[in-house]
Design a protein around this motif. Structure first.
Motif, PDB file in Angstrom:
ATOM      1  N   HIS A 111       0.831  -1.209   0.000  1.00 25.62           N
ATOM      2  CA  HIS A 111       0.000   0.000   0.000  1.00 25.62           C
ATOM      3  C   HIS A 111       0.868   1.263   0.000  1.00 25.62           C
ATOM      4  O   HIS A 111       0.638   2.176  -0.808  1.00 25.62           O
ATOM      5  N   ASN A 112       1.871   1.291   0.873  1.00 16.67           N
ATOM      6  CA  ASN A 112       2.688   2.491   1.028  1.00 16.67           C
ATOM      7  C   ASN A 112       3.684   2.692  -0.112  1.00 16.67           C
ATOM      8  O   ASN A 112       3.960   3.826  -0.517  1.00 16.67           O
ATOM      9  N   ARG A 113       4.228   1.590  -0.635  1.00 15.92           N
ATOM     10  CA  ARG A 113       5.289   1.693  -1.638  1.00 15.92           C
ATOM     11  C   ARG A 113       4.776   1.673  -3.069  1.00 15.92           C
ATOM     12  O   ARG A 113       5.474   2.123  -3.991  1.00 15.92           O
ATOM     13  N   MET A 114       3.539   1.174  -3.270  1.00 14.37           N
ATOM     14  CA  MET A 114       3.051   1.031  -4.634  1.00 14.37           C
ATOM     15  C   MET A 114       1.712   1.714  -4.878  1.00 14.37           C
ATOM     16  O   MET A 114       1.556   2.475  -5.832  1.00 14.37           O
ATOM     17  N   VAL A 115       0.742   1.442  -4.014  1.00 11.67           N
ATOM     18  CA  VAL A 115      -0.619   1.937  -4.263  1.00 11.67           C
ATOM     19  C   VAL A 115      -0.687   3.448  -4.103  1.00 11.67           C
ATOM     20  O   VAL A 115      -1.145   4.173  -5.000  1.00 11.67           O
ATOM     21  N   THR A 116      -0.241   3.942  -2.952  1.00 14.33           N
ATOM     22  CA  THR A 116      -0.390   5.382  -2.674  1.00 14.33           C
ATOM     23  C   THR A 116       0.554   6.229  -3.518  1.00 14.33           C
ATOM     24  O   THR A 116       0.276   7.402  -3.773  1.00 14.33           O
TER      25      THR A 116
END
Length: 252
Positions: free
Chosen positions: A154-159
């Motif tokens: 979530h933190n490294r790719m999605v957001t």
């Protein structure tokens, strides 16, 4: 431009059920609901989907009851079993693209992949997925590992927008009842603060998941890459409900 959807059940710790979920959902979509799927087995540590297929071919050949079931099913189904393609994380997307270029048109390609977030090839592969489902159980170590993995993605790719990921959801697996337990609800509240969420449907903990055709007799199979789950075993499993919710997420 292909409209094939790339989906992965991924975790970074074994035991949460990613390969079992891949087989169950892929088989239900393909054999029950008629959605063309392909599976890319790029979990080079164990190649579970390839092992499942080899096992399924063996038991359906050795078990007279399953041999009859298979003949009857494919006489009506009129299609072949979905393909399971064996490769590495580095080559997985290339294999998928070549599969499509060769004239195949699966609506969904499932990638069975290890979930370590510290391997560059696997990170690159995960970033190419359109949808990710992270199995999570109530076992402490598996739960912590699934949350950590989902949070990293979530933190490294999605957001950051540095991926093709449209949505990621956790999937409660091996739960002792058909409804989310109090612990599941507590964890759902916790992960929501991290920007994560889980599907509403849970898969129950049941010995029916072990019914893979090994026992002789008129015992149907639940997890098979060659056949749909036996209707007698579907009741109470929540598999139908899970597939319905996953379809709503991936828009298939």
């Amino acid at each position: 431009m292909s409209d094939t959807i790339y989906v992965a059940f991924a975790t970074q710790k074994g035991g949460a059920g990613k390969s079992t979920l891949t087989a169950l959902v892929a088989s239900y979509l393909h054999y029950v609901e008629g959605v063309d799927v392909t599976v890319i087995d790029c979990d080079s540590t164990q190649h579970s989907m390839y092992v499942y297929r080899e096992h399924d071919l063996l038991v359906t050949n050795e078990n007279p009851y399953l041999k009859r079931v298979m003949h009857k099913f494919y006489t009506k189904f009129k299609k072949k079993p979905y393909q399971i393609l064996l490769t590495t994380p580095a080559d997985a997307v290339t294999v998928a693209e070549s599969h499509i270029d060769e004239g195949n048109s699966p609506k969904v390609i499932f990638f069975d992949v290890t979930g370590t977030i510290n391997d560059e090839e696997i990170v690159n592969l995960i970033a190419r997925m359109h949808y990710i489902f992270v199995p999570i159980t109530t076992e402490t170590g598996e739960m912590a590992s699934s949350i950590s993995f989902a949070n990293n993605v979530h933190n490294r790719m999605v957001t950051t927008g540095r991926s093709s990921i449209r949505e990621m959801r956790l999937v409660w697996n091996k739960i002792t009842s058909r409804e989310k337990s109090r612990l599941c609800e507590v964890i759902d509240n916790y992960i929501s603060k991290l920007g994560l969420s889980s599907l509403d449907t849970v898969l129950v903990k049941s010995n029916k998941f072990e019914k893979d055709g090994m026992k002789l007799g008129n015992t149907g199979v639940f997890r098979s890459t060659m056949l749909p789950p036996d209707k007698r075993l579907l009741k109470g499993s929540n598999l139908e409900e899970l597939v319905k919710e996953i379809r709503s997420v991936i828009n298939v």
